[in-house]
Design a protein around this motif. Structure first.
Motif, PDB file in Angstrom:
ATOM      1  N   LEU A  98       0.642  -0.605  -0.300  1.00  9.66           N
ATOM      2  CA  LEU A  98      -0.299  -0.252   0.016  1.00  9.66           C
ATOM      3  C   LEU A  98       1.120   0.955  -0.075  1.00  9.66           C
ATOM      4  O   LEU A  98       1.637   1.361   0.715  1.00  9.66           O
ATOM      5  CB  LEU A  98      -0.645   0.327   1.036  1.00  9.66           C
ATOM      6  N   PRO A  99       0.224   2.277  -0.568  1.00  9.22           N
ATOM      7  CA  PRO A  99       1.395   3.644  -0.135  1.00  9.22           C
ATOM      8  C   PRO A  99       1.271   4.110   0.907  1.00  9.22           C
ATOM      9  O   PRO A  99       0.590   4.112   1.937  1.00  9.22           O
ATOM     10  CB  PRO A  99       0.001   4.329  -1.746  1.00  9.22           C
ATOM     11  N   LEU A 100       2.611   4.601   1.522  1.00 11.37           N
ATOM     12  CA  LEU A 100       3.061   5.314   2.204  1.00 11.37           C
ATOM     13  C   LEU A 100       3.182   3.980   3.710  1.00 11.37           C
ATOM     14  O   LEU A 100       3.172   4.505   5.134  1.00 11.37           O
ATOM     15  CB  LEU A 100       1.931   6.367   2.666  1.00 11.37           C
ATOM     16  N   VAL A 101       2.927   2.930   3.246  1.00 13.24           N
ATOM     17  CA  VAL A 101       2.957   2.151   4.250  1.00 13.24           C
ATOM     18  C   VAL A 101       4.122   0.932   4.163  1.00 13.24           C
ATOM     19  O   VAL A 101       4.441   0.469   2.816  1.00 13.24           O
ATOM     20  CB  VAL A 101       1.768   0.696   4.225  1.00 13.24           C
ATOM     21  N   ASP A 102       5.073   0.638   4.854  1.00 13.65           N
ATOM     22  CA  ASP A 102       5.870  -0.107   4.380  1.00 13.65           C
ATOM     23  C   ASP A 102       6.123  -1.277   5.268  1.00 13.65           C
ATOM     24  O   ASP A 102       5.534  -1.268   7.091  1.00 13.65           O
ATOM     25  CB  ASP A 102       7.764   0.593   5.025  1.00 13.65           C
ATOM     26  N   ALA A 103       7.073  -2.173   5.833  1.00 13.90           N
ATOM     27  CA  ALA A 103       7.390  -3.329   6.756  1.00 13.90           C
ATOM     28  C   ALA A 103       7.262  -2.723   8.172  1.00 13.90           C
ATOM     29  O   ALA A 103       6.861  -3.518   8.703  1.00 13.90           O
ATOM     30  CB  ALA A 103       8.901  -4.381   5.960  1.00 13.90           C
ATOM     31  N   ALA A 104       7.941  -2.258   8.116  1.00 11.68           N
ATOM     32  CA  ALA A 104       8.168  -1.702   9.876  1.00 11.68           C
ATOM     33  C   ALA A 104       6.856  -1.210  10.271  1.00 11.68           C
ATOM     34  O   ALA A 104       6.249  -0.665  11.593  1.00 11.68           O
ATOM     35  CB  ALA A 104       9.071  -0.255  10.096  1.00 11.68           C
ATOM     36  N   ASP A 105       6.005  -0.846   9.293  1.00  9.19           N
ATOM     37  CA  ASP A 105       4.268  -0.106  10.050  1.00  9.19           C
ATOM     38  C   ASP A 105       3.739  -0.657  10.253  1.00  9.19           C
ATOM     39  O   ASP A 105       3.047  -1.116  11.752  1.00  9.19           O
ATOM     40  CB  ASP A 105       4.267   0.778   9.104  1.00  9.19           C
ATOM     41  N   VAL A 106       3.886  -2.017   9.837  1.00 10.12           N
ATOM     42  CA  VAL A 106       2.798  -2.848   9.965  1.00 10.12           C
ATOM     43  C   VAL A 106       3.705  -4.212  11.188  1.00 10.12           C
ATOM     44  O   VAL A 106       2.520  -4.267  12.452  1.00 10.12           O
ATOM     45  CB  VAL A 106       2.631  -3.932   8.515  1.00 10.12           C
ATOM     46  N   ASP A 107       4.863  -4.047  10.981  1.00  6.93           N
ATOM     47  CA  ASP A 107       5.574  -4.398  12.493  1.00  6.93           C
ATOM     48  C   ASP A 107       4.963  -3.716  13.753  1.00  6.93           C
ATOM     49  O   ASP A 107       5.099  -4.734  14.807  1.00  6.93           O
ATOM     50  CB  ASP A 107       6.720  -5.207  12.279  1.00  6.93           C
ATOM     51  N   ARG A 108       5.138  -2.758  13.643  1.00  4.76           N
ATOM     52  CA  ARG A 108       4.492  -1.666  14.513  1.00  4.76           C
ATOM     53  C   ARG A 108       2.566  -1.658  15.300  1.00  4.76           C
ATOM     54  O   ARG A 108       2.691  -2.087  16.063  1.00  4.76           O
ATOM     55  CB  ARG A 108       5.192   0.035  14.106  1.00  4.76           C
ATOM     56  N   THR A 109       2.223  -2.213  13.771  1.00  7.01           N
ATOM     57  CA  THR A 109       0.671  -2.277  14.010  1.00  7.01           C
ATOM     58  C   THR A 109       0.224  -3.260  14.357  1.00  7.01           C
ATOM     59  O   THR A 109      -0.222  -3.422  15.437  1.00  7.01           O
ATOM     60  CB  THR A 109      -0.256  -1.903  12.844  1.00  7.01           C
ATOM     61  N   PHE A 110       1.595  -4.755  14.457  1.00  9.66           N
ATOM     62  CA  PHE A 110       0.984  -5.747  15.023  1.00  9.66           C
ATOM     63  C   PHE A 110       1.329  -5.706  16.153  1.00  9.66           C
ATOM     64  O   PHE A 110       0.558  -6.218  17.184  1.00  9.66           O
ATOM     65  CB  PHE A 110       1.753  -6.929  14.205  1.00  9.66           C
ATOM     66  N   ALA A 111       2.850  -5.113  16.275  1.00 12.42           N
ATOM     67  CA  ALA A 111       2.782  -5.340  18.049  1.00 12.42           C
ATOM     68  C   ALA A 111       1.875  -4.241  18.824  1.00 12.42           C
ATOM     69  O   ALA A 111       1.763  -5.309  20.439  1.00 12.42           O
ATOM     70  CB  ALA A 111       4.271  -4.882  18.209  1.00 12.42           C
ATOM     71  N   TRP A 112       1.638  -3.079  18.388  1.00 13.85           N
ATOM     72  CA  TRP A 112       0.609  -2.808  19.307  1.00 13.85           C
ATOM     73  C   TRP A 112      -0.926  -3.466  19.367  1.00 13.85           C
ATOM     74  O   TRP A 112      -1.172  -2.981  20.344  1.00 13.85           O
ATOM     75  CB  TRP A 112       0.166  -1.773  18.464  1.00 13.85           C
ATOM     76  N   PHE A 113      -1.465  -4.090  18.322  1.00  8.95           N
ATOM     77  CA  PHE A 113      -2.878  -4.897  18.204  1.00  8.95           C
ATOM     78  C   PHE A 113      -2.102  -5.974  19.877  1.00  8.95           C
ATOM     79  O   PHE A 113      -2.689  -6.379  19.985  1.00  8.95           O
ATOM     80  CB  PHE A 113      -2.681  -5.121  17.227  1.00  8.95           C
ATOM     81  N   GLU A 114      -1.104  -6.777  19.925  1.00 14.20           N
ATOM     82  CA  GLU A 114      -0.590  -7.685  20.696  1.00 14.20           C
ATOM     83  C   GLU A 114      -0.761  -7.160  21.841  1.00 14.20           C
ATOM     84  O   GLU A 114      -0.797  -7.475  22.674  1.00 14.20           O
ATOM     85  CB  GLU A 114       0.798  -7.955  20.289  1.00 14.20           C
ATOM     86  N   ARG A 115      -0.358  -6.250  22.212  1.00 14.88           N
ATOM     87  CA  ARG A 115      -0.361  -4.852  23.314  1.00 14.88           C
ATOM     88  C   ARG A 115      -1.620  -5.151  23.969  1.00 14.88           C
ATOM     89  O   ARG A 115      -2.334  -4.826  24.917  1.00 14.88           O
ATOM     90  CB  ARG A 115       0.871  -3.806  24.251  1.00 14.88           C
ATOM     91  N   HIS A 116      -2.170  -4.289  22.936  1.00 14.31           N
ATOM     92  CA  HIS A 116      -3.754  -4.009  23.197  1.00 14.31           C
ATOM     93  C   HIS A 116      -5.017  -4.274  22.765  1.00 14.31           C
ATOM     94  O   HIS A 116      -6.058  -3.958  22.365  1.00 14.31           O
ATOM     95  CB  HIS A 116      -3.282  -1.830  22.713  1.00 14.31           C
TER      96      HIS A 116
END
Length: 213
Positions: A98-116
């Motif tokens: 997706l535009p303006l999205v990179d793998a690091a963004d996705v990893d941070r999102t997954f990490a956030w969801f695992e916490r919250h």
């Protein structure tokens, strides 16, 4: 006596409302199942009308609530399984395109969801669109199924009970529930869009700074 068809909006939503009136509480459960998986069918219409139909004696109020909540749970479980099938690796590859999205963004999102994830699943049931799709990342990160179902049950029960109860209380004025909840939905969607917009703006500024540097 007024019927669902009397205020039928037509299209897919109208078909769902007709089926709900014809099938009673079972129809309510099926309508909410479809609404969970196909967000264009608004629960803001389905649930107050089911409360009104219960108030007129065409179905049990408790049965309508239980059927709606069962439909919510089943729909959420199906989307959870979709997320589990996608998994982190496949999801990362898809989202990173997706535009303006990179793998690091996705990893941070997954990490956030695992916490919250618990709060996201619970509160997400009260937010339009998010109400459906929050189940997918829960499946991607393999949130424990009993925990996922418990928080989905609580959030769905609050949402379904409030709208069915309001429809029953207002009777023939049940459409007022749709109107006011629709206003709240707009406010919530605008808030989500603003948050996303700010995030995109920050990313664009960071990219611009890197290019200038």
């Amino acid at each position: 006596m007024p019927t669902a068809a009397a205020a039928d909006p037509g299209g897919l939503t109208g078909t769902v409302l007709d089926a709900m009136e014809a099938l009673g509480a079972v129809g309510v459960g099926l309508a909410i199942l479809v609404e969970t998986v196909v967000p264009p069918i608004p629960s803001e219409v389905v649930l107050p009308l089911s409360g009104y139909l219960a108030q007129t004696g065409r179905m049990s109020l408790v049965a309508a609530f239980l059927a709606a909540t069962a439909g919510s749970l089943l729909g959420a479980a199906l989307l959870y399984q979709l997320g589990a099938w996608l998994g982190p690796s496949r999801s990362r590859r898809m989202l990173a395109r997706l535009p303006l999205v990179d793998a690091a963004d996705v990893d941070r999102t997954f990490a956030w969801f695992e916490r919250h994830g618990r709060s996201a699943v619970l509160l997400g049931r009260l937010v339009p669109v998010v109400r459906s799709f929050v189940s997918v990342p829960a499946g991607v990160v393999r949130m424990r199924m009993p925990q996922f179902l418990a928080y989905t049950l609580i959030g769905s029960a609050v949402w379904n009970g409030a709208l069915i109860g309001a429809g029953a209380a207002l009777g023939t004025q049940h459409e007022l529930v749709e109107r006011w909840v629709g206003v709240l939905d707009v406010v919530l969607v605008v808030g989500v869009v603003l948050v996303v917009g700010l995030g995109v703006g920050r990313r664009l500024r960071r990219r611009s700074s890197r290019l200038e540097g």
